[in-house]
Design a protein around this motif. Structure first.
Motif, PDB file in Angstrom:
ATOM      1  N   THR A  42      12.669   3.300  -5.604  1.00  0.00           N
ATOM      2  CA  THR A  42      13.701   3.067  -6.598  1.00  0.00           C
ATOM      3  C   THR A  42      13.213   2.022  -7.577  1.00  0.00           C
ATOM      4  N   LEU A  43      13.246   2.353  -8.859  1.00  0.00           N
ATOM      5  CA  LEU A  43      12.928   1.402  -9.930  1.00  0.00           C
ATOM      6  C   LEU A  43      14.225   1.052 -10.639  1.00  0.00           C
ATOM      7  N   THR A  44      14.413  -0.225 -10.931  1.00  0.00           N
ATOM      8  CA  THR A  44      15.605  -0.675 -11.634  1.00  0.00           C
ATOM      9  C   THR A  44      15.179  -1.572 -12.782  1.00  0.00           C
ATOM     10  N   ASN A  45      15.663  -1.260 -13.989  1.00  0.00           N
ATOM     11  CA  ASN A  45      15.296  -2.071 -15.151  1.00  0.00           C
ATOM     12  C   ASN A  45      16.332  -3.171 -15.383  1.00  0.00           C
ATOM     13  N   SER A  46      16.141  -3.965 -16.434  1.00  0.00           N
ATOM     14  CA  SER A  46      17.015  -5.108 -16.711  1.00  0.00           C
ATOM     15  C   SER A  46      18.436  -4.688 -17.094  1.00  0.00           C
ATOM     16  N   LYS A  47      18.621  -3.418 -17.478  1.00  0.00           N
ATOM     17  CA  LYS A  47      19.956  -2.911 -17.819  1.00  0.00           C
ATOM     18  C   LYS A  47      20.631  -2.259 -16.610  1.00  0.00           C
ATOM     19  N   ASN A  48      20.026  -2.448 -15.430  1.00  0.00           N
ATOM     20  CA  ASN A  48      20.495  -1.853 -14.170  1.00  0.00           C
ATOM     21  C   ASN A  48      20.486  -0.331 -14.181  1.00  0.00           C
ATOM     22  N   GLU A  49      19.613   0.269 -15.001  1.00  0.00           N
ATOM     23  CA  GLU A  49      19.404   1.720 -14.954  1.00  0.00           C
ATOM     24  C   GLU A  49      18.470   1.990 -13.769  1.00  0.00           C
ATOM     25  N   VAL A  50      18.836   2.968 -12.969  1.00  0.00           N
ATOM     26  CA  VAL A  50      18.097   3.269 -11.746  1.00  0.00           C
ATOM     27  C   VAL A  50      17.357   4.592 -11.876  1.00  0.00           C
ATOM     28  N   LEU A  51      16.088   4.569 -11.488  1.00  0.00           N
ATOM     29  CA  LEU A  51      15.278   5.776 -11.397  1.00  0.00           C
ATOM     30  C   LEU A  51      14.888   5.904  -9.929  1.00  0.00           C
ATOM     31  N   LYS A  52      15.322   6.980  -9.282  1.00  0.00           N
ATOM     32  CA  LYS A  52      15.039   7.163  -7.866  1.00  0.00           C
ATOM     33  C   LYS A  52      14.072   8.320  -7.702  1.00  0.00           C
ATOM     34  N   PHE A  53      13.039   8.077  -6.898  1.00  0.00           N
ATOM     35  CA  PHE A  53      11.977   9.039  -6.673  1.00  0.00           C
ATOM     36  C   PHE A  53      11.847   9.321  -5.172  1.00  0.00           C
ATOM     37  N   VAL A  54      11.316  10.479  -4.841  1.00  0.00           N
ATOM     38  CA  VAL A  54      10.955  10.811  -3.465  1.00  0.00           C
ATOM     39  C   VAL A  54       9.461  11.122  -3.457  1.00  0.00           C
ATOM     40  N   ALA A  55       8.788  10.726  -2.385  1.00  0.00           N
ATOM     41  CA  ALA A  55       7.342  10.970  -2.276  1.00  0.00           C
ATOM     42  C   ALA A  55       7.063  12.466  -2.286  1.00  0.00           C
ATOM     43  N   GLN A  56       6.093  12.869  -3.099  1.00  0.00           N
ATOM     44  CA  GLN A  56       5.750  14.288  -3.236  1.00  0.00           C
ATOM     45  C   GLN A  56       5.264  14.873  -1.908  1.00  0.00           C
ATOM     46  N   ASP A  57       4.578  14.072  -1.109  1.00  0.00           N
ATOM     47  CA  ASP A  57       4.003  14.556   0.127  1.00  0.00           C
ATOM     48  C   ASP A  57       4.977  14.536   1.304  1.00  0.00           C
ATOM     49  N   TRP A  58       6.236  14.196   1.030  1.00  0.00           N
ATOM     50  CA  TRP A  58       7.236  14.159   2.089  1.00  0.00           C
ATOM     51  C   TRP A  58       7.785  15.547   2.326  1.00  0.00           C
ATOM     52  N   ASP A  59       7.855  15.952   3.560  1.00  0.00           N
ATOM     53  CA  ASP A  59       8.372  17.294   3.900  1.00  0.00           C
ATOM     54  C   ASP A  59       9.806  17.211   4.302  1.00  0.00           C
ATOM     55  N   ILE A  95       2.182  10.875 -19.909  1.00  0.00           N
ATOM     56  CA  ILE A  95       2.481   9.477 -20.204  1.00  0.00           C
ATOM     57  C   ILE A  95       1.603   8.611 -19.305  1.00  0.00           C
ATOM     58  N   GLY A  96       1.033   7.562 -19.869  1.00  0.00           N
ATOM     59  CA  GLY A  96       0.179   6.679 -19.081  1.00  0.00           C
ATOM     60  C   GLY A  96       0.543   5.213 -19.252  1.00  0.00           C
ATOM     61  N   TYR A  97       0.369   4.455 -18.196  1.00  0.00           N
ATOM     62  CA  TYR A  97       0.639   3.021 -18.185  1.00  0.00           C
ATOM     63  C   TYR A  97      -0.428   2.320 -17.364  1.00  0.00           C
ATOM     64  N   GLY A  98      -0.708   1.063 -17.698  1.00  0.00           N
ATOM     65  CA  GLY A  98      -1.355   0.180 -16.749  1.00  0.00           C
ATOM     66  C   GLY A  98      -0.238  -0.327 -15.860  1.00  0.00           C
ATOM     67  N   PHE A  99      -0.542  -0.666 -14.624  1.00  0.00           N
ATOM     68  CA  PHE A  99       0.525  -1.220 -13.788  1.00  0.00           C
ATOM     69  C   PHE A  99      -0.040  -2.166 -12.742  1.00  0.00           C
ATOM     70  N   GLU A 100       0.833  -3.025 -12.258  1.00  0.00           N
ATOM     71  CA  GLU A 100       0.449  -3.998 -11.244  1.00  0.00           C
ATOM     72  C   GLU A 100       1.679  -4.321 -10.397  1.00  0.00           C
ATOM     73  N   ILE A 101       1.479  -4.425  -9.099  1.00  0.00           N
ATOM     74  CA  ILE A 101       2.537  -4.907  -8.223  1.00  0.00           C
ATOM     75  C   ILE A 101       2.521  -6.426  -8.332  1.00  0.00           C
ATOM     76  N   VAL A 102       3.581  -7.006  -8.864  1.00  0.00           N
ATOM     77  CA  VAL A 102       3.647  -8.442  -9.113  1.00  0.00           C
ATOM     78  C   VAL A 102       4.087  -9.186  -7.860  1.00  0.00           C
ATOM     79  N   THR A 161       0.799  -1.223   0.000  1.00  0.00           N
ATOM     80  CA  THR A 161       0.000   0.000   0.000  1.00  0.00           C
ATOM     81  C   THR A 161       0.831   1.273   0.000  1.00  0.00           C
ATOM     82  N   ASN A 162       2.071   1.234   0.448  1.00  0.00           N
ATOM     83  CA  ASN A 162       2.813   2.491   0.563  1.00  0.00           C
ATOM     84  C   ASN A 162       3.369   2.992  -0.759  1.00  0.00           C
ATOM     85  N   TYR A 163       3.143   2.301  -1.842  1.00  0.00           N
ATOM     86  CA  TYR A 163       3.567   2.792  -3.160  1.00  0.00           C
ATOM     87  C   TYR A 163       2.549   3.769  -3.739  1.00  0.00           C
TER      88      TYR A 163
END
Length: 136
Positions: A119-136, A68-75, A25-27
């Motif tokens: 943190t999202l990591t793809n098969s090429k080990n490229e990292v996308l790091k995000f911070v929660a918008q509501d975090w102060d 940009i839009g995607y369908g998504f699912e936590i697997v 749920t925290n995603y």
């Protein structure tokens, strides 16, 4: 002794159920992109780069030009699946961030939530790091 063992097992099961619920749920937040390739934090902030996972079935992203839009699912506890990617088609001169983001996003990616960071990591080990918008 037997009662103590039963209580211990019950506590462990309850604890694991709480952990499962927490991790699924925290995603559900809007995540601001703060680290990706060689882009500076100032560049990412200027472009208002974000990934919105608040909708239960669809994700949206913005990297400074197109929506940009995607369908998504936590697997699983460490894997997320994106599908049916689509974007508006405005011409955005010099927006390499959007192009690089679209290339980095894959159907299945590893994800990790650590506090207010995603943190999202793809098969090429490229990292996308995000911070929660509501975090102060």
């Amino acid at each position: 002794m037997k009662n103590l063992l039963v209580c211990f097992v019950a506590l462990m099961l309850m604890s694991s159920k709480c952990d499962e619920k927490k991790s699924t749920t925290n995603y559900k937040r809007v995540w601001m992109l703060v680290e990706f390739k060689n882009y500076t934090k100032d560049n990412l902030t200027k472009n208002k780069a974000k990934l919105d996972l608040t909708n239960a079935e669809s994700a949206s992203a913005y990297m400074g030009c197109n929506n940009i839009g995607y369908g998504f699912e936590i697997v699983s506890n460490d894997e997320i699946s994106f599908s049916n990617g689509m974007a508006t088609e405005m011409y955005c001169e010099g927006n390499t961030l959007e192009r690089d983001f679209l290339k980095a996003m894959e159907r299945k990616m590893k994800y990790k939530i650590d506090g207010h960071f995603l943190t999202l990591t793809n098969s090429k080990n490229e990292v996308l790091k995000f911070v929660a918008q509501d975090w102060d």
